[in-house]
Enzyme design. Structure first.
Site, mmCIF file in Angstrom:
data_model
loop_
_atom_site.group_PDB
_atom_site.id
_atom_site.type_symbol
_atom_site.label_atom_id
_atom_site.label_comp_id
_atom_site.label_asym_id
_atom_site.label_seq_id
_atom_site.Cartn_x
_atom_site.Cartn_y
_atom_site.Cartn_z
ATOM 1 N N TYR A 55 74.288 6.550 16.946
ATOM 2 C CA TYR A 55 75.683 7.971 17.427
ATOM 3 C C TYR A 55 76.042 8.158 16.308
ATOM 4 C CZ TYR A 55 74.741 7.034 22.456
ATOM 5 O OH TYR A 55 74.436 6.791 23.365
ATOM 6 N N ARG A 58 73.308 11.025 15.802
ATOM 7 C CA ARG A 58 73.782 12.554 16.372
ATOM 8 C C ARG A 58 75.333 13.658 15.992
ATOM 9 N NH1 ARG A 58 70.616 10.414 18.136
ATOM 10 N NH2 ARG A 58 69.446 11.866 16.768
ATOM 11 N N GLN A 88 76.993 17.611 31.307
ATOM 12 C CA GLN A 88 77.058 16.289 30.885
ATOM 13 C C GLN A 88 76.400 16.008 29.178
ATOM 14 O OE1 GLN A 88 73.313 15.236 34.080
ATOM 15 N NE2 GLN A 88 73.613 17.256 33.690
ATOM 16 N N ASN A 89 76.428 16.541 28.318
ATOM 17 C CA ASN A 89 76.155 17.028 27.099
ATOM 18 C C ASN A 89 77.515 15.977 26.056
ATOM 19 O OD1 ASN A 89 73.926 18.064 28.303
ATOM 20 N ND2 ASN A 89 74.688 20.388 27.021
ATOM 21 N N VAL A 90 76.992 15.488 24.536
ATOM 22 C CA VAL A 90 78.042 15.110 24.243
ATOM 23 C C VAL A 90 78.849 15.438 23.375
ATOM 24 C CG1 VAL A 90 77.699 12.732 25.279
ATOM 25 C CG2 VAL A 90 76.980 13.374 23.412
ATOM 26 N N ASP A 91 77.495 16.310 23.014
ATOM 27 C CA ASP A 91 77.906 17.902 21.991
ATOM 28 C C ASP A 91 79.008 18.687 22.411
ATOM 29 O OD1 ASP A 91 76.956 20.419 22.984
ATOM 30 O OD2 ASP A 91 75.547 19.662 23.302
ATOM 31 N N HIS A 106 79.563 12.965 30.275
ATOM 32 C CA HIS A 106 79.402 11.685 29.996
ATOM 33 C C HIS A 106 80.134 11.535 28.910
ATOM 34 C CE1 HIS A 106 75.533 12.201 32.359
ATOM 35 N NE2 HIS A 106 76.767 11.733 32.931
ATOM 36 N N GLY A 180 69.930 23.733 32.215
ATOM 37 C CA GLY A 180 69.018 22.913 31.405
ATOM 38 C C GLY A 180 69.751 21.518 31.428
ATOM 39 N N SER A 182 67.277 17.688 33.781
ATOM 40 C CA SER A 182 66.417 17.551 35.175
ATOM 41 C C SER A 182 66.508 17.440 36.369
ATOM 42 C CB SER A 182 65.744 16.325 34.351
ATOM 43 O OG SER A 182 66.525 15.442 33.850
#
Ligand code: OAD
Length: 237
Positions: A55, A58, A88-91, A106, A180, A182
């Site tokens: 992390y 990241r 769902q992105n952690v950015d 998330h 974007g 899945s």
């Protein structure tokens, strides 16, 4: 006039054109790392130093990238719609593009919290979460209560505390947009089922989508181009 409600669910694909790898595409993160080593609560108990390194990397990467035209287009939808972004992105690229209501299902890379020393459920209270920006954390970095700091990320095997808020946003939406993802990871993947029976659902993804539902229209394109198509569709209504 009251603005129509738009719920936007995003996944790694919305940040791909900013240069952040997705998880399940070829050369995605899960080709180079084992999910159970870097994204599960068992992994944390087994080898927390490895998880912290992952992390930290990241976060370093996030400091070097920028929101792309898709993040910006999603933020601009707020001019005409009452928008809730469920990511769902952690950015932090939706924030940096200007979106104001964002549910991080998330967790968030730029935040940390003490690990749960009292149970293996990793419960926490929001008051213990704090910002570290793009900084690093290492073993031995402790919270005020003396517990080891950990990333504020939802790992496999942990609860998804914001799911109720996300369900409420989808249930009340007039339109749903999915960009974007899945749709492999639950509970996020099942959120669209909470949309009203007559709520149109648009999915932007260059690949096939694993769902068939009469409410869904697939815009087969990358996020930046797909958002241009989506805006044209909205303007034609
Ligand atoms: P995935 O990597 O599973 O899926 C990315 C999706 O984005 C795929 O459907 C791609 O076809 C699509 N895609 C790729 N490039 C794109 C582009 N330029 N524009 C639009 N779409 C594009 O990522 P997620 O669905 O976000 O969770 O993964 C869900 C969760 O699995 C993540 O939040 C993470 C991961 O394990 C945790 O770590 C808890």
């Amino acid at each position: 006039m009251k603005k129509k409600k738009l719920a936007v669910l995003t996944g790694a694909g919305v940040s791909a054109e900013s240069g952040i790898s997705t998880f399940r595409d070829s050369d995605g993160l899960w080709e180079n790392y084992r999910v159970e080593d870097v994204a599960s609560i068992e992994g944390w108990h087994r080898n927390p130093a490895l998880m912290l390194d992952f992390y930290n990397a990241r976060r370093r990467e996030l400091a070097t990238v920028k929101p792309n035209a898709a993040h910006i287009a999603i933020a601009e939808l707020e001019n005409e719609y009452d928008v809730t972004v469920i990511t769902q992105n952690v950015d932090n690229l939706h924030e940096r593009a200007g979106s104001t209501r964002i549910i991080h299902l998330h967790g968030e890379l730029t935040k940390v919290r003490p690990e749960d020393r009292y149970s293996d459920r990793d419960g926490f209270s929001e008051e213990t979460v704090f910002d570290i920006g793009y900084g690093e954390i290492h073993m031995g970095d402790l919270a005020p209560d003396g517990a080891q700091l950990r990333p504020h990320i939802v790992w496999f095997g942990e609860a998804v505390p914001k799911i109720e808020q996300a369900i409420a946003a989808v249930e009340s939406a007039d339109i749903m947009l999915i960009v974007g993802t899945s749709l492999q990871v639950y509970p996020a993947a099942g959120l669209y089922r909470y949309a009203g029976w007559d709520t149109p659902i648009y999915i932007i993804d260059p690949k096939d989508v694993p769902v068939s539902d009469p409410r869904i229209r697939h815009i087969r394109n990358v996020a930046t181009k797909g958002m241009e198509e989506f805006k044209k569709i909205l303007n034609s209504k």
